[in-house]
Design a protein around this motif. Sequence first.
Motif, PDB file in Angstrom:
ATOM      1  N   THR A   2      46.348  50.455  37.306  1.00 54.94           N
ATOM      2  CA  THR A   2      47.262  49.409  37.757  1.00 54.94           C
ATOM      3  C   THR A   2      46.810  48.075  37.193  1.00 54.94           C
ATOM      4  O   THR A   2      45.616  47.856  36.939  1.00 54.94           O
ATOM      5  CB  THR A   2      47.308  49.312  39.286  1.00 54.94           C
ATOM      6  OG1 THR A   2      45.991  49.060  39.785  1.00 54.94           O
ATOM      7  CG2 THR A   2      47.832  50.601  39.904  1.00 54.94           C
ATOM      8  N   ALA A   3      47.768  47.164  36.987  1.00 54.65           N
ATOM      9  CA  ALA A   3      47.426  45.817  36.532  1.00 54.65           C
ATOM     10  C   ALA A   3      46.978  44.956  37.703  1.00 54.65           C
ATOM     11  O   ALA A   3      46.044  44.157  37.583  1.00 54.65           O
ATOM     12  CB  ALA A   3      48.627  45.185  35.832  1.00 54.65           C
ATOM     13  N   SER A  60      41.695  42.526  49.821  1.00 57.54           N
ATOM     14  CA  SER A  60      41.138  42.549  48.468  1.00 57.54           C
ATOM     15  C   SER A  60      42.214  42.363  47.412  1.00 57.54           C
ATOM     16  O   SER A  60      43.389  42.670  47.618  1.00 57.54           O
ATOM     17  CB  SER A  60      40.409  43.876  48.216  1.00 57.54           C
ATOM     18  OG  SER A  60      41.316  44.969  48.254  1.00 57.54           O
ATOM     19  N   VAL A  61      41.765  41.847  46.263  1.00 54.15           N
ATOM     20  CA  VAL A  61      42.600  41.703  45.070  1.00 54.15           C
ATOM     21  C   VAL A  61      41.857  42.370  43.922  1.00 54.15           C
ATOM     22  O   VAL A  61      40.684  42.068  43.676  1.00 54.15           O
ATOM     23  CB  VAL A  61      42.852  40.219  44.728  1.00 54.15           C
ATOM     24  CG1 VAL A  61      43.587  40.098  43.391  1.00 54.15           C
ATOM     25  CG2 VAL A  61      43.630  39.537  45.836  1.00 54.15           C
ATOM     26  N   ARG A  62      42.544  43.265  43.234  1.00 54.53           N
ATOM     27  CA  ARG A  62      41.946  43.918  42.073  1.00 54.53           C
ATOM     28  C   ARG A  62      42.837  43.702  40.863  1.00 54.53           C
ATOM     29  O   ARG A  62      44.051  43.925  40.925  1.00 54.53           O
ATOM     30  CB  ARG A  62      41.757  45.415  42.321  1.00 54.53           C
ATOM     31  CG  ARG A  62      40.799  46.068  41.307  1.00 54.53           C
ATOM     32  CD  ARG A  62      40.519  47.503  41.675  1.00 54.53           C
ATOM     33  NE  ARG A  62      41.622  48.374  41.309  1.00 54.53           N
ATOM     34  CZ  ARG A  62      41.791  49.606  41.767  1.00 54.53           C
ATOM     35  NH1 ARG A  62      40.953  50.086  42.679  1.00 54.53           N
ATOM     36  NH2 ARG A  62      42.801  50.334  41.369  1.00 54.53           N
ATOM     37  N   ILE A  63      42.246  43.252  39.769  1.00 53.08           N
ATOM     38  CA  ILE A  63      42.948  43.059  38.503  1.00 53.08           C
ATOM     39  C   ILE A  63      42.418  44.095  37.532  1.00 53.08           C
ATOM     40  O   ILE A  63      41.234  44.066  37.165  1.00 53.08           O
ATOM     41  CB  ILE A  63      42.736  41.638  37.959  1.00 53.08           C
ATOM     42  CG1 ILE A  63      43.157  40.580  38.982  1.00 53.08           C
ATOM     43  CG2 ILE A  63      43.495  41.468  36.643  1.00 53.08           C
ATOM     44  CD1 ILE A  63      44.615  40.623  39.392  1.00 53.08           C
ATOM     45  N   GLY A  64      43.282  45.023  37.114  1.00 50.72           N
ATOM     46  CA  GLY A  64      42.782  46.143  36.327  1.00 50.72           C
ATOM     47  C   GLY A  64      41.777  46.923  37.151  1.00 50.72           C
ATOM     48  O   GLY A  64      42.063  47.337  38.276  1.00 50.72           O
ATOM     49  N   ASP A  65      40.576  47.106  36.615  1.00 50.35           N
ATOM     50  CA  ASP A  65      39.545  47.835  37.351  1.00 50.35           C
ATOM     51  C   ASP A  65      38.499  46.909  37.955  1.00 50.35           C
ATOM     52  O   ASP A  65      37.424  47.352  38.358  1.00 50.35           O
ATOM     53  CB  ASP A  65      38.867  48.866  36.444  1.00 50.35           C
ATOM     54  CG  ASP A  65      38.204  48.232  35.224  1.00 50.35           C
ATOM     55  OD1 ASP A  65      38.329  47.005  35.050  1.00 50.35           O
ATOM     56  OD2 ASP A  65      37.570  48.973  34.445  1.00 50.35           O
ATOM     57  N   VAL A  66      38.811  45.598  38.034  1.00 53.95           N
ATOM     58  CA  VAL A  66      37.855  44.615  38.535  1.00 53.95           C
ATOM     59  C   VAL A  66      38.334  44.060  39.869  1.00 53.95           C
ATOM     60  O   VAL A  66      39.420  43.480  39.960  1.00 53.95           O
ATOM     61  CB  VAL A  66      37.666  43.457  37.528  1.00 53.95           C
ATOM     62  CG1 VAL A  66      36.680  42.433  38.077  1.00 53.95           C
ATOM     63  CG2 VAL A  66      37.189  43.987  36.178  1.00 53.95           C
ATOM     64  N   THR A  67      37.530  44.228  40.899  1.00 56.04           N
ATOM     65  CA  THR A  67      37.837  43.649  42.206  1.00 56.04           C
ATOM     66  C   THR A  67      37.351  42.204  42.236  1.00 56.04           C
ATOM     67  O   THR A  67      36.205  41.917  41.879  1.00 56.04           O
ATOM     68  CB  THR A  67      37.171  44.453  43.324  1.00 56.04           C
ATOM     69  OG1 THR A  67      37.693  45.792  43.303  1.00 56.04           O
ATOM     70  CG2 THR A  67      37.462  43.838  44.692  1.00 56.04           C
ATOM     71  N   LEU A  68      38.217  41.300  42.638  1.00 55.30           N
ATOM     72  CA  LEU A  68      37.880  39.883  42.665  1.00 55.30           C
ATOM     73  C   LEU A  68      36.779  39.599  43.685  1.00 55.30           C
ATOM     74  O   LEU A  68      36.877  39.984  44.852  1.00 55.30           O
ATOM     75  CB  LEU A  68      39.130  39.068  43.004  1.00 55.30           C
ATOM     76  CG  LEU A  68      38.964  37.547  43.121  1.00 55.30           C
ATOM     77  CD1 LEU A  68      38.512  36.946  41.808  1.00 55.30           C
ATOM     78  CD2 LEU A  68      40.281  36.913  43.560  1.00 55.30           C
TER      79      LEU A  68
END
Length: 244
Positions: A2-3, A60-68
Motif C-alpha cells: 500500500t502507498a 499510526s501512519v504508514r507510508i509504503g513500508d515505513v511507519t511514521l
Amino acid sequence: MTAIRIEALRHVYPDGHVALDGVDLTVAPGERVAVLGPNGAGKTTLMLHLNGVLTATSGSVRIGDVTLSRKTLRRVRENVGLVFQDPDDQLFMPTVAQDVAFGPANFGLRGDALAARVRRALDAVSLTEHAERSPTHLSAGQRRRAALATVLACEPEVLVLDEPSANLDPVARRELAETLSTLDATMLIVTHDLPYAAQLCHRAVVMDGGVIVADGAINDILSDAKLLAAHRLELPWGFVVPAG
C-alpha cells in the motif's frame, strides 16, 4: 503493498478539540483519492499527519513500508510531498529555480544531479522558461504550479494537495489539472471543489466530525444527494455527474 495505511488515527489539539477520532484509510500505489468534507471536518489535520507536521495522539501512519515515527521522519518526508493552498507557504527564495532546488538540496543533492532534478520538476509543470524569475512576478496559476514543482523536485511517492484549484481562473485550473493528470504519484487531493475532484480522482472519501463517513467511487459519492446534503457538500448548479 500500500502507498498509505492509516489506522485508528486520533488527534486532540491542546484546547481539547478532537480533530481526528479514529481514522482508518488505505490507499493503493498510484491511486488518486479526493478528500471531501465541510470546514472543520478534519481534512487538513489528516493531511498534516502524513509527513509528520502534526504528531498523532494515537494510531499510526504508514507510508509504503515505513511507519511514521521520530526515527523515520526524514525518510517519510522524502516520500510525502505536501502542496499547501497558499503558494507563499512554499515560495520564499529569490528565483523559482532556487525555490525548486531548496528541497532536494536539503535532502543532500548537489551539483549536476541537483540541476537535473530542478530542470525535470520545472519541465513537469511547464515553467522552465520562468526558472530565473522571482515567484512574486508569476501569475496565481504559475505560482501554484511553481509550488508543485518545489515538491516534485524531491520526487515523492505520495502527493498531498490542499485545495489545489482555489482562487484560480478557468485557464489556470485547466493547466494545473493537466499537469496533475500526467503524474504517476499517489495523490490525496483535499478540496471543496467537487467538479475538480471528479476530473482528477476515481475515488473519494468524505470526512465529517473527524471520521470518514463515506468511501467509494467518486461518481457514486457525488450522485448521492442525501450524503452530500448531510455533510454540507454541494455540486454547482448545472453540473452533471458523469455516468459510470
